[in-house]
Design an enzyme around this catalytic site. Structure first.
Site, PDB file in Angstrom:
ATOM      1  N   ASN A  83       0.872  -1.177   0.000  1.00  0.00           N
ATOM      2  CA  ASN A  83       0.000   0.000   0.000  1.00  0.00           C
ATOM      3  C   ASN A  83       0.904   1.220   0.000  1.00  0.00           C
ATOM      4  O   ASN A  83       1.746   1.371   0.895  1.00  0.00           O
ATOM      5  CB  ASN A  83      -0.874   0.054   1.261  1.00  0.00           C
ATOM      6  N   TYR A 130       1.018   5.506  -0.462  1.00  0.00           N
ATOM      7  CA  TYR A 130       0.367   6.814  -0.633  1.00  0.00           C
ATOM      8  C   TYR A 130       1.386   7.938  -0.853  1.00  0.00           C
ATOM      9  O   TYR A 130       1.222   8.766  -1.736  1.00  0.00           O
ATOM     10  CB  TYR A 130      -0.546   7.125   0.566  1.00  0.00           C
ATOM     11  N   GLU A 167      -3.024  -1.092  -2.436  1.00  0.00           N
ATOM     12  CA  GLU A 167      -3.700   0.206  -2.307  1.00  0.00           C
ATOM     13  C   GLU A 167      -2.808   1.284  -2.887  1.00  0.00           C
ATOM     14  O   GLU A 167      -1.596   1.278  -2.676  1.00  0.00           O
ATOM     15  CB  GLU A 167      -3.978   0.603  -0.842  1.00  0.00           C
TER      16      GLU A 167
HETATM   17  C1  BGC Z   1      -6.035   2.120   4.682  1.00  0.00           C
HETATM   18  C2  BGC Z   1      -7.385   2.443   4.118  1.00  0.00           C
HETATM   19  C3  BGC Z   1      -7.559   3.945   4.076  1.00  0.00           C
HETATM   20  C4  BGC Z   1      -6.514   4.503   3.155  1.00  0.00           C
HETATM   21  C5  BGC Z   1      -6.574   6.006   3.000  1.00  0.00           C
HETATM   22  C6  BGC Z   1      -4.933   2.949   4.134  1.00  0.00           C
HETATM   23  O1  BGC Z   1      -4.019   3.193   5.138  1.00  0.00           O
HETATM   24  O2  BGC Z   1      -5.751   0.749   4.532  1.00  0.00           O
HETATM   25  O3  BGC Z   1      -8.352   1.828   4.912  1.00  0.00           O
HETATM   26  O4  BGC Z   1      -8.843   4.317   3.688  1.00  0.00           O
HETATM   27  O5  BGC Z   1      -5.237   4.196   3.620  1.00  0.00           O
HETATM   28  O6  BGC Z   1      -6.279   6.633   4.205  1.00  0.00           O
HETATM   29  C1  BGC Z   2      -1.292   6.689   6.449  1.00  0.00           C
HETATM   30  C2  BGC Z   2      -2.461   6.097   5.706  1.00  0.00           C
HETATM   31  C3  BGC Z   2      -3.577   5.820   6.694  1.00  0.00           C
HETATM   32  C4  BGC Z   2      -4.011   7.107   7.329  1.00  0.00           C
HETATM   33  C5  BGC Z   2      -5.141   6.896   8.255  1.00  0.00           C
HETATM   34  C6  BGC Z   2      -1.745   7.936   7.188  1.00  0.00           C
HETATM   35  O1  BGC Z   2      -0.736   8.431   7.961  1.00  0.00           O
HETATM   36  O2  BGC Z   2      -0.252   6.981   5.564  1.00  0.00           O
HETATM   37  O3  BGC Z   2      -2.105   4.950   5.016  1.00  0.00           O
HETATM   38  O4  BGC Z   2      -4.703   5.221   6.129  1.00  0.00           O
HETATM   39  O5  BGC Z   2      -2.886   7.692   7.985  1.00  0.00           O
HETATM   40  O6  BGC Z   2      -5.915   8.030   8.379  1.00  0.00           O
END
Ligand code: BGC
Ligand code: BGC
Length: 451
Positions: A297, A299, A359
């Site tokens: 996952n 981001y 993700e």
């Molecule tokens: C989580 C998801 C969440 C997403 C965006 C992830 O850390 O697995 O449940 O919605 O990030 O925050």
């Molecule tokens: C993380 C996400 C997670 C979120 C939850 C962040 O710090 O990077 O993956 O879902 O916190 O709100």
């Protein structure tokens, strides 16, 4: 960029508590997120997941949206308290029947089911007995995995045991911002080890029923040393040392035991990390049994500085400067995805199984324009950049078999409630109306072109 392997699995991701609703139906027990979301001052907009996207009743419509999108995989999670309302004992047939229907309707549409067993909704009864601080929870998780795999193992193609144990640990058990909302500052380590042990026991149970691949979905974030101004150019040696500590904590605490069979150096300095009494003989063998895939996952990267003089931690997290941000304030850095994938390959070599991106996505304040359409150009830019970054990692020799975008539809974003929209499909939470956004058409075209 259009060149992906013919059998590459383009997909979408969701999780049970964020979309299902129907929290008291068909014998479902309470989870820690039901408890937490109903407590005052826990959720930004004071909402709960009681109804969420009402997916429990509308799953057929949602599967049809996926079929029109053309995805080949759907990553969802199974709510443990639907299968075992109190976290132990026999399966609740009515709860399992929902996933049975869901899996069959996916297969009818040619979509591979990818099931996560634990996306944070622990049965409340287990929390009352200590939750993940209690070694017994790992054994209960193995039993639940056995029940789920017995029922669905003939049809589920990919199993993810845990979702982001590092986030469940830090936000749920250190910072108290997620359920169960505790701050175990003196003794957090058992929550790490028992989640990993639960993974290992669940993996063994899954292997007994069916031929699905066994995996786990971890959150990875490149730890970038930065100076006070949030730039990498401003970092000094102490910032680089702090970033290395954060990297071991965030990116290796769960992955080194899984792939190397040992905790990273320095773990013994975590409070409560009395390894001899918590890590029992044989545990690391159970935890490090081979995986068929590793879920990633991603981001964003994390800016890390040396702590100030009175900082309680050996690092300080800092906003990266110089990048656009999402509505969460998270920086948009596609090349961080390439970096983390290449780093995983360098770090774990032949022990690294094929990767699935389980993700990746972004939230923006998308709303319908005057004509009702939702033109989420920022999301398209984010996704386009990240798919290119994924392709670059594959060109550099990293094997990636699938990409499950977060998320199919806007949903209940944990402590942020309904205020953070991550979907390709817009959801009007008053009417439950679903409206595909421009990014949905963009993804549909990408899939059609590249498969
Ligand atoms: C989580 C998801 C969440 C997403 C965006 C992830 O850390 O697995 O449940 O919605 O990030 O925050
Ligand atoms: C993380 C996400 C997670 C979120 C939850 C962040 O710090 O990077 O993956 O879902 O916190 O709100």
């Amino acid at each position: 960029m259009d060149q992906f392997p013919a059998d590459f699995r383009w997909g979408v991701s969701t999780s049970s508590y964020q979309i299902e609703g129907a929290v008291t139906e068909d014998g479902r027990g309470a989870s820690i997120w039901d408890t937490f979301s109903h407590q005052p001052d826990r959720i930004g907009d004071a909402t709960t997941g009681d109804v969420a996207c009402d997916h429990y009743h509308r799953y057929a419509e949602d599967v049809a949206l996926m079929a029109d999108l053309g995805v080949r995989a759907y990553r969802f999670s199974i709510a443990w308290p639907r299968v075992q309302p109190t976290g132990s004992g026999p399966a609740n047939p009515a709860g399992l029947a929902f996933y049975d229907r869901l899996v069959d309707s996916l297969l009818e549409r040619g979509i591979e089911p990818a099931a996560t067993l634990f996306h944070w909704d622990l049965p409340q009864a287990l929390q009352d007995a200590g939750g993940w601080t209690n070694r017994d929870t790992a054994a209960r998780f193995g039993e639940y995995a056995d029940l789920a795999a017995r029922a669905l193992g003939d049809r589920v193609r990919l199993w993810l045991t845990l979702n982001e144990p590092i986030i469940h640990f830090t936000l749920g058990h250190l910072l108290g911002l997620h359920a169960p909302g505790v701050q175990l500052l003196d003794n957090p380590f058992p929550v790490v080890h028992h989640q990993l042990l639960g993974h290992g026991l669940a993996a063994a149970a899954i292997r007994q029923h069916g031929t699905g691949a066994v995996s786990i979905a971890n959150n990875y974030s490149p730890a970038w040393p930065v100076g006070a101004d949030g730039t990498r150019a401003g970092a000094d040696d102490s910032d680089r040392a702090a970033a290395a500590v954060y990297d071991a904590f965030h990116n290796r605490l769960f992955t080194d035991p899984l792939l190397h069979g040992r905790y990273p150096d320095g773990v013994e300095r975590l409070p409560g990390a009395d390894l001899d009494s918590i890590v029992l003989d044989g545990d690391l063998e159970v935890i490090s049994a081979p995986l068929d895939a590793l879920g990633v996952n991603y981001y964003n990267p994390t800016g890390v500085r040396a702590p100030g003089h009175d900082g309680p931690l050996p690092f300080e997290l800092t906003q990266l400067s110089g990048y656009p941000t999402t509505a969460f304030g998270w920086p948009v850095v596609p090349e961080g995805l390439t970096e983390i994938l290449v780093t995983l390959k360098q770090r774990y070599g032949d022990r690294l199984p094929p990767i699935w991106i389980t993700e990746n996505g972004c939230c923006y304040d998308d709303g319908p324009g005057p004509d009702g359409s939702i033109v989420d150009t920022d999301r398209i830019t984010y996704l386009d950049g990240h798919v290119r970054a994924l392709r670059a990692a594959m060109d550099a020799g990293v094997r990636v078999d699938g990409y499950c975008l977060w998320s199919l539809m806007d949903n209940w974003e944990w402590a942020e409630g309904f205020t953070k929209r991550f979907g390709l499909v817009h959801v009007d939470f008053d009417t439950q109306g679903r409206t595909p956004k421009a990014s949905y058409a963009w993804y549909r075209d990408l899939i059609a072109r590249s498969s």
